[in-house]
Scaffold this motif. Structure first.
Motif, PDB file in Angstrom:
ATOM      1  N   ASP A  66       1.148  -3.825  11.143  1.00 40.00           N
ATOM      2  CA  ASP A  66      -0.389  -4.245  10.387  1.00 40.00           C
ATOM      3  C   ASP A  66      -0.850  -5.581  11.219  1.00 40.00           C
ATOM      4  O   ASP A  66       0.070  -6.396  11.554  1.00 40.00           O
ATOM      5  CB  ASP A  66      -0.421  -4.696   9.054  1.00 40.00           C
ATOM      6  CG  ASP A  66      -0.050  -3.271   8.137  1.00 40.00           C
ATOM      7  OD1 ASP A  66      -0.058  -2.154   8.571  1.00 40.00           O
ATOM      8  OD2 ASP A  66       0.265  -3.395   7.042  1.00 40.00           O
ATOM      9  N   THR A 112       2.500  -1.206   6.641  1.00 39.01           N
ATOM     10  CA  THR A 112       2.082  -0.599   5.514  1.00 39.01           C
ATOM     11  C   THR A 112       1.255   0.690   5.664  1.00 39.01           C
ATOM     12  O   THR A 112       0.591   0.965   6.706  1.00 39.01           O
ATOM     13  CB  THR A 112       1.602  -1.623   4.497  1.00 39.01           C
ATOM     14  OG1 THR A 112       0.207  -2.017   4.884  1.00 39.01           O
ATOM     15  CG2 THR A 112       2.543  -2.825   4.620  1.00 39.01           C
ATOM     16  N   ASP A 113       0.884   1.050   4.179  1.00 46.19           N
ATOM     17  CA  ASP A 113      -0.132   2.483   4.275  1.00 46.19           C
ATOM     18  C   ASP A 113      -1.480   1.805   3.807  1.00 46.19           C
ATOM     19  O   ASP A 113      -2.194   2.598   3.086  1.00 46.19           O
ATOM     20  CB  ASP A 113       0.535   3.272   3.157  1.00 46.19           C
ATOM     21  CG  ASP A 113       1.627   4.127   3.894  1.00 46.19           C
ATOM     22  OD1 ASP A 113       1.644   4.343   5.311  1.00 46.19           O
ATOM     23  OD2 ASP A 113       2.695   4.299   3.167  1.00 46.19           O
ATOM     24  N   GLN A 114      -1.582   0.548   3.624  1.00 42.82           N
ATOM     25  CA  GLN A 114      -2.961   0.018   3.383  1.00 42.82           C
ATOM     26  C   GLN A 114      -3.897   0.564   4.398  1.00 42.82           C
ATOM     27  O   GLN A 114      -3.928   0.802   5.432  1.00 42.82           O
ATOM     28  CB  GLN A 114      -2.935  -1.466   3.386  1.00 42.82           C
ATOM     29  CG  GLN A 114      -1.935  -2.332   2.292  1.00 42.82           C
ATOM     30  CD  GLN A 114      -1.882  -3.705   2.629  1.00 42.82           C
ATOM     31  OE1 GLN A 114      -2.695  -4.488   2.018  1.00 42.82           O
ATOM     32  NE2 GLN A 114      -0.881  -4.220   3.297  1.00 42.82           N
ATOM     33  N   TRP A 126      -9.095  -6.256   9.172  1.00 42.48           N
ATOM     34  CA  TRP A 126      -7.726  -5.797   8.821  1.00 42.48           C
ATOM     35  C   TRP A 126      -7.628  -4.644   9.577  1.00 42.48           C
ATOM     36  O   TRP A 126      -8.177  -3.473   9.280  1.00 42.48           O
ATOM     37  CB  TRP A 126      -7.453  -5.768   7.585  1.00 42.48           C
ATOM     38  CG  TRP A 126      -6.293  -5.129   6.925  1.00 42.48           C
ATOM     39  CD1 TRP A 126      -5.968  -4.020   6.084  1.00 42.48           C
ATOM     40  CD2 TRP A 126      -4.935  -5.975   6.977  1.00 42.48           C
ATOM     41  NE1 TRP A 126      -4.786  -4.142   5.858  1.00 42.48           N
ATOM     42  CE2 TRP A 126      -3.921  -4.979   6.295  1.00 42.48           C
ATOM     43  CE3 TRP A 126      -4.570  -7.035   7.715  1.00 42.48           C
ATOM     44  CZ2 TRP A 126      -2.639  -5.277   6.334  1.00 42.48           C
ATOM     45  CZ3 TRP A 126      -3.101  -7.221   7.585  1.00 42.48           C
ATOM     46  CH2 TRP A 126      -2.258  -6.454   6.944  1.00 42.48           C
ATOM     47  N   SER A 128      -4.682  -1.455   9.639  1.00 44.81           N
ATOM     48  CA  SER A 128      -3.662  -0.903   9.223  1.00 44.81           C
ATOM     49  C   SER A 128      -3.640   0.352   9.386  1.00 44.81           C
ATOM     50  O   SER A 128      -4.086   1.084  10.489  1.00 44.81           O
ATOM     51  CB  SER A 128      -3.376  -1.290   7.485  1.00 44.81           C
ATOM     52  OG  SER A 128      -2.048  -0.884   7.369  1.00 44.81           O
ATOM     53  N   GLN A 157       5.243  -8.566   4.689  1.00 41.91           N
ATOM     54  CA  GLN A 157       3.961  -7.976   4.628  1.00 41.91           C
ATOM     55  C   GLN A 157       2.911  -8.646   4.408  1.00 41.91           C
ATOM     56  O   GLN A 157       3.082  -9.626   3.608  1.00 41.91           O
ATOM     57  CB  GLN A 157       4.107  -6.587   3.711  1.00 41.91           C
ATOM     58  CG  GLN A 157       5.273  -5.566   4.426  1.00 41.91           C
ATOM     59  CD  GLN A 157       5.343  -4.654   3.360  1.00 41.91           C
ATOM     60  OE1 GLN A 157       4.841  -4.275   2.186  1.00 41.91           O
ATOM     61  NE2 GLN A 157       5.835  -3.194   3.894  1.00 41.91           N
ATOM     62  N   ASN A 159      -0.652  -8.954   2.169  1.00 41.76           N
ATOM     63  CA  ASN A 159      -1.536  -7.844   0.920  1.00 41.76           C
ATOM     64  C   ASN A 159      -2.842  -8.352   1.573  1.00 41.76           C
ATOM     65  O   ASN A 159      -3.370  -9.149   1.081  1.00 41.76           O
ATOM     66  CB  ASN A 159      -1.067  -8.524  -0.547  1.00 41.76           C
ATOM     67  CG  ASN A 159      -1.709  -7.685  -1.427  1.00 41.76           C
ATOM     68  OD1 ASN A 159      -2.999  -7.219  -1.262  1.00 41.76           O
ATOM     69  ND2 ASN A 159      -0.938  -7.418  -2.372  1.00 41.76           N
ATOM     70  N   TRP A 160      -3.662  -7.120   1.911  1.00 39.57           N
ATOM     71  CA  TRP A 160      -5.089  -7.212   2.307  1.00 39.57           C
ATOM     72  C   TRP A 160      -5.870  -7.359   1.081  1.00 39.57           C
ATOM     73  O   TRP A 160      -6.686  -8.231   0.934  1.00 39.57           O
ATOM     74  CB  TRP A 160      -5.367  -5.997   3.148  1.00 39.57           C
ATOM     75  CG  TRP A 160      -6.955  -5.990   3.342  1.00 39.57           C
ATOM     76  CD1 TRP A 160      -7.762  -5.150   3.023  1.00 39.57           C
ATOM     77  CD2 TRP A 160      -7.770  -7.064   4.199  1.00 39.57           C
ATOM     78  NE1 TRP A 160      -9.100  -5.090   3.538  1.00 39.57           N
ATOM     79  CE2 TRP A 160      -8.865  -6.597   4.153  1.00 39.57           C
ATOM     80  CE3 TRP A 160      -7.349  -8.062   4.847  1.00 39.57           C
ATOM     81  CZ2 TRP A 160     -10.014  -7.236   4.835  1.00 39.57           C
ATOM     82  CZ3 TRP A 160      -8.571  -8.780   5.471  1.00 39.57           C
ATOM     83  CH2 TRP A 160      -9.758  -8.258   5.430  1.00 39.57           C
ATOM     84  N   SER A 161      -5.483  -6.900   0.093  1.00 42.01           N
ATOM     85  CA  SER A 161      -6.221  -6.925  -1.456  1.00 42.01           C
ATOM     86  C   SER A 161      -6.367  -8.347  -1.864  1.00 42.01           C
ATOM     87  O   SER A 161      -7.316  -8.779  -2.209  1.00 42.01           O
ATOM     88  CB  SER A 161      -5.529  -5.987  -2.447  1.00 42.01           C
ATOM     89  OG  SER A 161      -6.682  -6.144  -3.567  1.00 42.01           O
TER      90      SER A 161
END
Length: 256
Positions: A66, A112-114, A126, A128, A157, A159-161
């Motif tokens: 990512d 990741t799968d984000q 971002w 991903s 990793q 965390n985009w959130s």
């Protein structure tokens, strides 16, 4: 360029060939854009044999990497947001950090799968699942992407959130004006009481408050009953408030 592409493939990534000096995938090799990215070294070799100066891009997301993209544009820069995120402890140590031609940066993290995302107001993007970024030694507007740092031991990793919520927290929800509960009959009872004059105003209020309370109205909602009533002659708002309180206690004891 080919050597860089093959290095990415050898480490588990997928590559795209982009236009020389630009960021767009070459559609004659990649008809479906990033979906046509490959981890096949023979196919990649054929691409760059036909277009030796094609820029190198990598597909982002699981299982590769990512990328947090810090933009620098005429309208602003993502560096203030980046430094705020670091100070807040939301940015782990990246695997790789790349300097971009505009003066921005790409921080690489474990894939990741984000979903991809963008905070345009903060000049942060971002990349991903489903995204891609250019990598060194690609060149745009005569300036190269450059490797700033590499830390293979960094396996965190991002965390985009959490990044999005920190930079753009949700706006507080304003409380809606109080309205009587549906089904209590308060609106109709209040209209009935509004026309009441002496004598019997207080008795009518007590009766109406009991009916509304029996229909599930709270003690707070009962006070809506007398807002439009006529006061005077020993009957005022304080008396009305005591009356609805008495009615609420009476019906509560009755149903207990």
């Amino acid at each position: 360029m080919l050597a860089a592409a093959l290095a990415i493939i050898s480490q588990g990534g997928r590559v795209l060939i982009c236009e020389p000096g630009g960021k767009a995938p070459l559609t004659r090799f990649l008809p479906n854009g990033v979906l046509s990215a490959t981890d096949n070294p023979e196919l990649a070799s054929r691409w760059w044999r036909h277009e030796p100066n094609g820029n190198v891009a990598m597909a982002t997301g699981h299982p590769w990497r990512d990328v947090l993209d810090i933009d620098v544009k005429p309208g602003g820069t993502g560096w203030p947001a980046f430094h705020r995120l670091r100070a807040a402890g939301l940015l782990p140590e990246p695997l790789v950090f790349v300097g971009t031609p505009s003066g921005g940066g790409h921080a690489h993290y474990v894939g990741t799968d984000q979903a991809c995302g963008s905070l345009k107001r903060h000049f942060i993007d971002w990349k991903s699942s489903g995204g891609y970024v250019l990598t060194p030694p690609s060149v745009v507007d005569g300036r190269p992407y450059t490797l700033i740092s590499e830390r293979p031991e960094a396996r965190a990793q991002l965390n985009w959130s959490s990044v999005r919520q920190f930079l753009d927290p949700p706006k507080p929800v304003r409380a809606a004006p109080h309205r009587a509960s549906v089904g209590t009959g308060i609106d109709h009872l209040a209209a009935f009481l509004a026309g009441k004059t002496k004598p019997g105003r207080n008795q009518a209020l007590f009766w109406a408050a009991c009916r509304a309370s029996e229909n599930g109205a709270s003690e707070v909602e009962l006070h809506e009953l007398y807002r439009a009533m006529q006061f005077g002659d020993g009957f005022d708002e304080r008396q009305a408030a005591r009356t609805v309180a008495d009615a609420f206690r009476t019906t509560t004891r009755r149903t207990a």
